[in-house]
Design a protein around this motif. Structure first.
Motif, PDB file in Angstrom:
ATOM      1  N   LYS A 104      52.674  44.228  39.123  1.00  0.00           N
ATOM      2  CA  LYS A 104      51.843  43.234  39.799  1.00  0.00           C
ATOM      3  C   LYS A 104      51.132  43.901  40.972  1.00  0.00           C
ATOM      4  N   TYR A 105      49.908  43.446  41.223  1.00  0.00           N
ATOM      5  CA  TYR A 105      49.123  44.005  42.328  1.00  0.00           C
ATOM      6  C   TYR A 105      48.183  42.917  42.821  1.00  0.00           C
ATOM      7  N   ARG A 106      48.167  42.695  44.119  1.00  0.00           N
ATOM      8  CA  ARG A 106      47.318  41.655  44.688  1.00  0.00           C
ATOM      9  C   ARG A 106      46.036  42.279  45.216  1.00  0.00           C
ATOM     10  N   LEU A 107      44.895  41.773  44.729  1.00  0.00           N
ATOM     11  CA  LEU A 107      43.594  42.292  45.130  1.00  0.00           C
ATOM     12  C   LEU A 107      42.614  41.130  45.156  1.00  0.00           C
ATOM     13  N   TRP A 108      41.861  41.011  46.257  1.00  0.00           N
ATOM     14  CA  TRP A 108      40.890  39.941  46.443  1.00  0.00           C
ATOM     15  C   TRP A 108      41.523  38.559  46.300  1.00  0.00           C
ATOM     16  N   GLY A 109      42.768  38.451  46.723  1.00  0.00           N
ATOM     17  CA  GLY A 109      43.470  37.182  46.673  1.00  0.00           C
ATOM     18  C   GLY A 109      43.953  36.786  45.290  1.00  0.00           C
ATOM     19  N   ILE A 110      43.833  37.693  44.357  1.00  0.00           N
ATOM     20  CA  ILE A 110      44.249  37.411  42.974  1.00  0.00           C
ATOM     21  C   ILE A 110      45.388  38.353  42.619  1.00  0.00           C
ATOM     22  N   GLU A 111      46.409  37.809  41.964  1.00  0.00           N
ATOM     23  CA  GLU A 111      47.505  38.656  41.496  1.00  0.00           C
ATOM     24  C   GLU A 111      47.147  39.209  40.112  1.00  0.00           C
ATOM     25  N   TRP A 112      47.028  40.524  40.038  1.00  0.00           N
ATOM     26  CA  TRP A 112      46.699  41.220  38.802  1.00  0.00           C
ATOM     27  C   TRP A 112      47.970  41.806  38.213  1.00  0.00           C
ATOM     28  N   LYS A 113      47.964  42.070  36.937  1.00  0.00           N
ATOM     29  CA  LYS A 113      49.082  42.722  36.264  1.00  0.00           C
ATOM     30  C   LYS A 113      48.555  43.993  35.592  1.00  0.00           C
ATOM     31  N   PRO A 114      48.419  45.068  36.396  1.00  0.00           N
ATOM     32  CA  PRO A 114      47.792  46.297  35.887  1.00  0.00           C
ATOM     33  C   PRO A 114      48.438  46.875  34.631  1.00  0.00           C
ATOM     34  N   ARG A 115      49.770  46.827  34.555  1.00  0.00           N
ATOM     35  CA  ARG A 115      50.423  47.381  33.360  1.00  0.00           C
ATOM     36  C   ARG A 115      50.009  46.611  32.113  1.00  0.00           C
ATOM     37  N   ILE A 116      50.040  45.303  32.199  1.00  0.00           N
ATOM     38  CA  ILE A 116      49.686  44.488  31.032  1.00  0.00           C
ATOM     39  C   ILE A 116      48.215  44.655  30.688  1.00  0.00           C
ATOM     40  N   ILE A 117      47.358  44.749  31.698  1.00  0.00           N
ATOM     41  CA  ILE A 117      45.927  44.969  31.445  1.00  0.00           C
ATOM     42  C   ILE A 117      45.728  46.305  30.732  1.00  0.00           C
ATOM     43  N   TRP A 118      46.350  47.352  31.255  1.00  0.00           N
ATOM     44  CA  TRP A 118      46.260  48.699  30.667  1.00  0.00           C
ATOM     45  C   TRP A 118      46.744  48.698  29.229  1.00  0.00           C
ATOM     46  N   GLU A 119      47.906  48.129  28.998  1.00  0.00           N
ATOM     47  CA  GLU A 119      48.481  48.103  27.650  1.00  0.00           C
ATOM     48  C   GLU A 119      47.621  47.274  26.705  1.00  0.00           C
ATOM     49  N   SER A 120      47.121  46.134  27.177  1.00  0.00           N
ATOM     50  CA  SER A 120      46.316  45.258  26.331  1.00  0.00           C
ATOM     51  C   SER A 120      45.013  45.933  25.908  1.00  0.00           C
ATOM     52  N   ILE A 121      44.356  46.586  26.854  1.00  0.00           N
ATOM     53  CA  ILE A 121      43.121  47.315  26.521  1.00  0.00           C
ATOM     54  C   ILE A 121      43.434  48.444  25.538  1.00  0.00           C
TER      55      ILE A 121
END
Length: 142
Positions: A104-121
């Motif tokens: 999880k990573y918070r950026l621009w007030g939004i919680e992102w899930k970089p691992r899941i984004i990376w894996e999904s792409i």
């Protein structure tokens, strides 16, 4: 058939190194974070798809008069050795990138899930390549 490849210059490699480094540094403090069951399942899925794509790409390399490789990193008619090196490097580096990314990573007030984004792409891209290869008659041969 003459297949030429451009080698990266020292300057290009240095630029690439700093670009990758600048992308990894913000996440580096999260390295070593325990993987969830989802992380493990997604990485395993990608690794399986990666091997499937690898085997299809070897078939492309073995049949340069019949097939054309669309991956710009490999070129239109890569050697089997180049294909194997490319996919071996990917097999090793992919889980390292996954490890470095936080869950999880918070950026621009939004919680992102970089691992899941990376894996999904990664899974989406690999799956698309495999389906395209099936559509032109390539199967999975070991």
């Amino acid at each position: 058939m003459d297949c030429t490849t451009r080698s990266m210059t020292k300057g290009t490699m240095i630029k690439l190194f700093f670009i990758i480094l600048s992308l990894i540094i913000p996440f580096n403090s999260f390295a070593g974070e325990k993987w969830s069951k989802t992380d493990i399942a997604l990485e395993t899925t990608w690794q399986i798809l990666h091997v499937m794509d690898w085997r299809q790409t070897v078939q492309i390399a073995r049949n340069p008069n019949q097939y054309w490789e669309r991956n710009p990193l490999l070129g239109g008619h890569p050697s089997e050795q180049k294909v194997n090196l490319h996919f071996l490097v990917g097999t090793v580096l992919h889980p390292i990138v996954t490890e470095v990314l936080p869950s999880k990573y918070r950026l621009w007030g939004i919680e992102w899930k970089p691992r899941i984004i990376w894996e999904s792409i990664s899974i989406g891209m690999s799956g698309t390549c495999i389906l395209n290869n099936f559509s032109i008659g390539l199967g999975i041969k070991f």
